[in-house]
Design a protein around this motif. Structure first.
Motif, PDB file in Angstrom:
ATOM      1  N   LEU A 217     -49.138-125.231  38.894  1.00  0.00           N
ATOM      2  CA  LEU A 217     -48.679-125.389  40.274  1.00  0.00           C
ATOM      3  C   LEU A 217     -48.428-126.868  40.587  1.00  0.00           C
ATOM      4  CD1 LEU A 217     -51.143-122.921  42.044  1.00  0.00           C
ATOM      5  CD2 LEU A 217     -48.799-122.494  41.251  1.00  0.00           C
ATOM      6  N   TRP A 218     -47.572-127.113  41.551  1.00  0.00           N
ATOM      7  CA  TRP A 218     -47.192-128.466  41.946  1.00  0.00           C
ATOM      8  C   TRP A 218     -48.050-128.941  43.106  1.00  0.00           C
ATOM      9  CZ3 TRP A 218     -43.653-131.379  39.312  1.00  0.00           C
ATOM     10  CH2 TRP A 218     -42.921-130.710  38.333  1.00  0.00           C
ATOM     11  N   THR A 219     -48.364-130.230  43.116  1.00  0.00           N
ATOM     12  CA  THR A 219     -49.186-130.841  44.155  1.00  0.00           C
ATOM     13  C   THR A 219     -48.938-132.342  44.167  1.00  0.00           C
ATOM     14  OG1 THR A 219     -51.417-130.911  45.079  1.00  0.00           O
ATOM     15  CG2 THR A 219     -51.219-131.205  42.676  1.00  0.00           C
ATOM     16  N   ILE A 220     -49.571-133.036  45.080  1.00  0.00           N
ATOM     17  CA  ILE A 220     -49.494-134.490  45.037  1.00  0.00           C
ATOM     18  C   ILE A 220     -50.511-134.980  44.005  1.00  0.00           C
ATOM     19  CG2 ILE A 220     -48.586-134.741  47.375  1.00  0.00           C
ATOM     20  CD1 ILE A 220     -51.397-135.540  48.251  1.00  0.00           C
ATOM     21  N   PRO A 221     -50.244-136.107  43.353  1.00  0.00           N
ATOM     22  CA  PRO A 221     -51.166-136.586  42.328  1.00  0.00           C
ATOM     23  C   PRO A 221     -52.486-137.058  42.921  1.00  0.00           C
ATOM     24  CG  PRO A 221     -49.349-138.133  42.645  1.00  0.00           C
ATOM     25  CD  PRO A 221     -49.059-136.943  43.498  1.00  0.00           C
ATOM     26  N   GLY A 222     -53.551-136.851  42.163  1.00  0.00           N
ATOM     27  CA  GLY A 222     -54.868-137.286  42.610  1.00  0.00           C
ATOM     28  C   GLY A 222     -55.957-136.671  41.774  1.00  0.00           C
ATOM     29  N   GLY A 223     -57.194-136.890  42.202  1.00  0.00           N
ATOM     30  CA  GLY A 223     -58.318-136.347  41.463  1.00  0.00           C
ATOM     31  C   GLY A 223     -59.640-136.822  42.031  1.00  0.00           C
ATOM     32  N   ARG A 224     -60.681-136.673  41.250  1.00  0.00           N
ATOM     33  CA  ARG A 224     -62.040-136.999  41.688  1.00  0.00           C
ATOM     34  C   ARG A 224     -62.256-138.500  41.817  1.00  0.00           C
ATOM     35  NH1 ARG A 224     -66.223-132.782  39.176  1.00  0.00           N
ATOM     36  NH2 ARG A 224     -64.831-131.011  39.062  1.00  0.00           N
ATOM     37  N   VAL A 225     -63.087-138.846  42.786  1.00  0.00           N
ATOM     38  CA  VAL A 225     -63.549-140.219  42.941  1.00  0.00           C
ATOM     39  C   VAL A 225     -64.763-140.386  42.032  1.00  0.00           C
ATOM     40  CG1 VAL A 225     -64.453-141.935  44.560  1.00  0.00           C
ATOM     41  CG2 VAL A 225     -62.709-140.300  45.327  1.00  0.00           C
ATOM     42  N   GLU A 226     -64.721-141.382  41.164  1.00  0.00           N
ATOM     43  CA  GLU A 226     -65.840-141.637  40.247  1.00  0.00           C
ATOM     44  C   GLU A 226     -66.996-142.298  41.004  1.00  0.00           C
ATOM     45  OE1 GLU A 226     -65.878-140.565  37.173  1.00  0.00           O
ATOM     46  OE2 GLU A 226     -63.791-139.899  37.176  1.00  0.00           O
ATOM     47  N   PRO A 227     -68.242-142.128  40.525  1.00  0.00           N
ATOM     48  CA  PRO A 227     -69.390-142.767  41.183  1.00  0.00           C
ATOM     49  C   PRO A 227     -69.185-144.288  41.302  1.00  0.00           C
ATOM     50  CG  PRO A 227     -70.151-141.190  39.546  1.00  0.00           C
ATOM     51  CD  PRO A 227     -68.661-141.302  39.373  1.00  0.00           C
ATOM     52  N   GLY A 228     -69.411-144.813  42.517  1.00  0.00           N
ATOM     53  CA  GLY A 228     -69.270-146.237  42.771  1.00  0.00           C
ATOM     54  C   GLY A 228     -67.837-146.707  42.986  1.00  0.00           C
ATOM     55  N   GLU A 229     -66.878-145.803  42.912  1.00  0.00           N
ATOM     56  CA  GLU A 229     -65.464-146.147  43.057  1.00  0.00           C
ATOM     57  C   GLU A 229     -65.036-145.959  44.506  1.00  0.00           C
ATOM     58  OE1 GLU A 229     -61.646-145.145  40.271  1.00  0.00           O
ATOM     59  OE2 GLU A 229     -62.761-143.414  40.991  1.00  0.00           O
ATOM     60  N   SER A 230     -64.229-146.874  45.019  1.00  0.00           N
ATOM     61  CA  SER A 230     -63.686-146.715  46.368  1.00  0.00           C
ATOM     62  C   SER A 230     -62.540-145.706  46.328  1.00  0.00           C
ATOM     63  CB  SER A 230     -63.167-148.052  46.900  1.00  0.00           C
ATOM     64  OG  SER A 230     -61.998-148.441  46.199  1.00  0.00           O
ATOM     65  N   ASP A 231     -62.214-145.155  47.494  1.00  0.00           N
ATOM     66  CA  ASP A 231     -61.073-144.237  47.558  1.00  0.00           C
ATOM     67  C   ASP A 231     -59.799-144.929  47.084  1.00  0.00           C
ATOM     68  OD1 ASP A 231     -62.743-142.268  48.558  1.00  0.00           O
ATOM     69  OD2 ASP A 231     -61.722-142.097  50.491  1.00  0.00           O
ATOM     70  N   ALA A 232     -59.568-146.165  47.535  1.00  0.00           N
ATOM     71  CA  ALA A 232     -58.345-146.877  47.161  1.00  0.00           C
ATOM     72  C   ALA A 232     -58.264-147.072  45.647  1.00  0.00           C
ATOM     73  CB  ALA A 232     -58.268-148.217  47.882  1.00  0.00           C
ATOM     74  N   ALA A 233     -59.375-147.451  45.027  1.00  0.00           N
ATOM     75  CA  ALA A 233     -59.388-147.633  43.571  1.00  0.00           C
ATOM     76  C   ALA A 233     -59.121-146.311  42.863  1.00  0.00           C
ATOM     77  CB  ALA A 233     -60.708-148.237  43.123  1.00  0.00           C
ATOM     78  N   ALA A 234     -59.689-145.219  43.391  1.00  0.00           N
ATOM     79  CA  ALA A 234     -59.483-143.902  42.786  1.00  0.00           C
ATOM     80  C   ALA A 234     -58.024-143.465  42.902  1.00  0.00           C
ATOM     81  CB  ALA A 234     -60.401-142.871  43.432  1.00  0.00           C
ATOM     82  N   VAL A 235     -57.408-143.696  44.060  1.00  0.00           N
ATOM     83  CA  VAL A 235     -55.991-143.343  44.229  1.00  0.00           C
ATOM     84  C   VAL A 235     -55.152-144.111  43.211  1.00  0.00           C
ATOM     85  CG1 VAL A 235     -53.984-143.473  45.753  1.00  0.00           C
ATOM     86  CG2 VAL A 235     -56.177-142.717  46.671  1.00  0.00           C
ATOM     87  N   ALA A 236     -55.349-145.423  43.119  1.00  0.00           N
ATOM     88  CA  ALA A 236     -54.569-146.245  42.192  1.00  0.00           C
ATOM     89  C   ALA A 236     -54.773-145.783  40.749  1.00  0.00           C
ATOM     90  CB  ALA A 236     -54.946-147.714  42.355  1.00  0.00           C
TER      91      ALA A 236
END
Length: 130
Positions: A30-49
């Motif tokens: 299925l199609w979606t916007i790219p993304g995934g889990r936030v790793e421990p200690g990671e900010s949302d912005a860092a996880a998105v990038a």
């Protein structure tokens, strides 16, 4: 159990939306916007990038929070997905990677013709993106 996740809402200069076709469960095919889990200690912005780079090959500048959705997962898991606006840092060609089987830029009409993860179109509509 709740799992914090992020997504990147990216448009190109023509106004098309970046989407990926999931290559693994949940939502395989299925199609979606790219993304995934936030790793421990990671900010949302860092996880998105990180997720955008892994799934599409793009380097992005992460902007503001667009919206948040909860999606059920296997075994009683709830994915709490925080979707952020993001801007491509350079004109890098797309390449699907990591758990994305494909990546492409789509118009709203093209997005409506694709099999998408449940709730994606409703969320994008409610955020004024469709």
């Amino acid at each position: 159990m709740r799992v914090r996740c992020v997504g990147g809402i990216v448009h190109d200069q023509a106004g098309r939306l970046l989407v990926v076709r999931r290559g693994t469960p949940p939502g395989e095919g299925l199609w979606t916007i790219p993304g995934g889990r936030v790793e421990p200690g990671e900010s949302d912005a860092a996880a998105v990038a990180r997720e955008l780079k892994e799934e599409t090959g793009l380097d992005v500048s992460v902007g503001t929070l667009v919206g948040t959705v909860d999606r059920p997962g296997p075994g009683g898991v709830t994915y709490e997905i925080h979707d952020y606006a993001a801007t491509p840092a350079a004109a890098t060609p797309l390449r699907a990677g990591d758990d994305a089987a494909d990546a492409r830029w789509v118009t709203p009409a093209e997005l409506h013709s694709l099999p998408t993860v449940p709730g994606l179109l409703d969320a994008l509509r409610s955020w004024g993106l469709l």
